[in-house]
Design a protein around this motif. Structure first.
Motif, PDB file in Angstrom:
ATOM      1  N   ASN A   2       0.636  14.539  13.329  1.00  0.00           N
ATOM      2  CA  ASN A   2       1.081  13.324  14.449  1.00  0.00           C
ATOM      3  C   ASN A   2       2.538  13.637  14.603  1.00  0.00           C
ATOM      4  O   ASN A   2       3.226  14.528  14.095  1.00  0.00           O
ATOM      5  N   ALA A   3       3.112  12.796  15.496  1.00  0.00           N
ATOM      6  CA  ALA A   3       4.579  12.932  15.782  1.00  0.00           C
ATOM      7  C   ALA A   3       5.302  12.602  14.589  1.00  0.00           C
ATOM      8  O   ALA A   3       6.435  13.142  14.411  1.00  0.00           O
ATOM      9  N   ALA A  36     -14.317  26.384  18.068  1.00  0.00           N
ATOM     10  CA  ALA A  36     -15.068  25.792  17.278  1.00  0.00           C
ATOM     11  C   ALA A  36     -13.910  24.894  16.398  1.00  0.00           C
ATOM     12  O   ALA A  36     -14.538  23.708  16.163  1.00  0.00           O
ATOM     13  N   ALA A  37     -12.779  25.136  16.305  1.00  0.00           N
ATOM     14  CA  ALA A  37     -11.781  24.145  15.727  1.00  0.00           C
ATOM     15  C   ALA A  37     -11.899  22.893  16.395  1.00  0.00           C
ATOM     16  O   ALA A  37     -12.005  21.646  15.988  1.00  0.00           O
ATOM     17  N   LEU A  38     -11.732  22.800  17.770  1.00  0.00           N
ATOM     18  CA  LEU A  38     -12.089  21.595  18.771  1.00  0.00           C
ATOM     19  C   LEU A  38     -13.039  20.775  18.538  1.00  0.00           C
ATOM     20  O   LEU A  38     -13.504  19.679  18.480  1.00  0.00           O
ATOM     21  N   HIS A  51      -6.586  15.451  23.321  1.00  0.00           N
ATOM     22  CA  HIS A  51      -5.659  14.741  22.772  1.00  0.00           C
ATOM     23  C   HIS A  51      -5.095  15.613  21.604  1.00  0.00           C
ATOM     24  O   HIS A  51      -4.609  15.081  20.646  1.00  0.00           O
ATOM     25  N   VAL A  52      -5.254  16.824  21.576  1.00  0.00           N
ATOM     26  CA  VAL A  52      -4.621  18.024  20.784  1.00  0.00           C
ATOM     27  C   VAL A  52      -3.929  19.139  21.381  1.00  0.00           C
ATOM     28  O   VAL A  52      -4.162  19.066  22.576  1.00  0.00           O
ATOM     29  N   GLU A  53      -3.202  19.711  20.500  1.00  0.00           N
ATOM     30  CA  GLU A  53      -2.375  20.865  21.262  1.00  0.00           C
ATOM     31  C   GLU A  53      -2.459  22.028  20.056  1.00  0.00           C
ATOM     32  O   GLU A  53      -2.203  21.622  18.742  1.00  0.00           O
ATOM     33  N   LEU A  54      -2.776  23.102  20.407  1.00  0.00           N
ATOM     34  CA  LEU A  54      -2.610  24.224  19.445  1.00  0.00           C
ATOM     35  C   LEU A  54      -1.229  24.552  19.291  1.00  0.00           C
ATOM     36  O   LEU A  54      -0.499  24.816  20.042  1.00  0.00           O
ATOM     37  N   ALA A  90      -7.670  22.023  10.794  1.00  0.00           N
ATOM     38  CA  ALA A  90      -6.492  21.324   9.922  1.00  0.00           C
ATOM     39  C   ALA A  90      -5.099  21.526  10.342  1.00  0.00           C
ATOM     40  O   ALA A  90      -4.464  20.642  10.646  1.00  0.00           O
ATOM     41  N   SER A  91      -4.705  22.630  10.465  1.00  0.00           N
ATOM     42  CA  SER A  91      -3.226  22.998  11.017  1.00  0.00           C
ATOM     43  C   SER A  91      -3.050  23.339  12.634  1.00  0.00           C
ATOM     44  O   SER A  91      -1.902  23.038  12.761  1.00  0.00           O
ATOM     45  N   SER A  92      -3.922  23.671  13.239  1.00  0.00           N
ATOM     46  CA  SER A  92      -3.544  23.972  14.646  1.00  0.00           C
ATOM     47  C   SER A  92      -4.208  23.227  15.679  1.00  0.00           C
ATOM     48  O   SER A  92      -3.908  23.205  16.858  1.00  0.00           O
ATOM     49  N   ALA A  93      -4.842  22.393  15.216  1.00  0.00           N
ATOM     50  CA  ALA A  93      -5.520  21.084  16.194  1.00  0.00           C
ATOM     51  C   ALA A  93      -4.906  19.886  16.091  1.00  0.00           C
ATOM     52  O   ALA A  93      -5.608  18.870  15.504  1.00  0.00           O
ATOM     53  N   PRO A  94      -3.408  19.328  16.085  1.00  0.00           N
ATOM     54  CA  PRO A  94      -3.024  18.360  15.623  1.00  0.00           C
ATOM     55  C   PRO A  94      -3.192  17.083  16.498  1.00  0.00           C
ATOM     56  O   PRO A  94      -3.400  17.358  18.005  1.00  0.00           O
TER      57      PRO A  94
END
Length: 97
Positions: A2-3, A36-38, A51-54, A90-94
């Motif tokens: 998150n921020a 798949a991650a999303l 609500h996520v950003e790569l 875990a790391s790319s879709a915060p």
């Protein structure tokens, strides 16, 4: 992430032991890693793609073999290789706050 730079780790609800992990999962046939991650993030946390950003991608793909106990639970043949979306989730879709 998150921020505030905090990373989500959730407690598993399918184990009698205290077990924690980041959202993760496999890539289905015909699915790309980001999709798949999303999907996995949504399935495991309820967080939707809007609500996520790569922010990064792993340099390569991870493949793992499921142990027999998991293979049966997931409806896969014993020893079936599975492509992982775990590191991407875990790391790319915060999560953004």
């Amino acid at each position: 992430m998150n921020a505030d730079g905090k990373i989500f780790v959730g407690q598993r609800n399918d184990s009698p032991l205290e077990a924690w992990q980041m959202p993760q999962g496999g890539i289905d046939p015909g699915e790309d890693a980001e999709a798949a991650a999303l999907r996995e993030l949504g399935e495991e946390t309820g967080v939707m793609p809007e609500h996520v950003e790569l922010i990064a991608e792993a340099p390569g793909e991870f493949v793992y073999d499921l142990p027999p106990s998991c293979s049966a639970k997931c409806g896969r043949a014993n020893g079936a290789a599975r492509r992982s979306a775990g590191s991407c989730t875990a790391s790319s879709a915060p999560m953004r706050t």
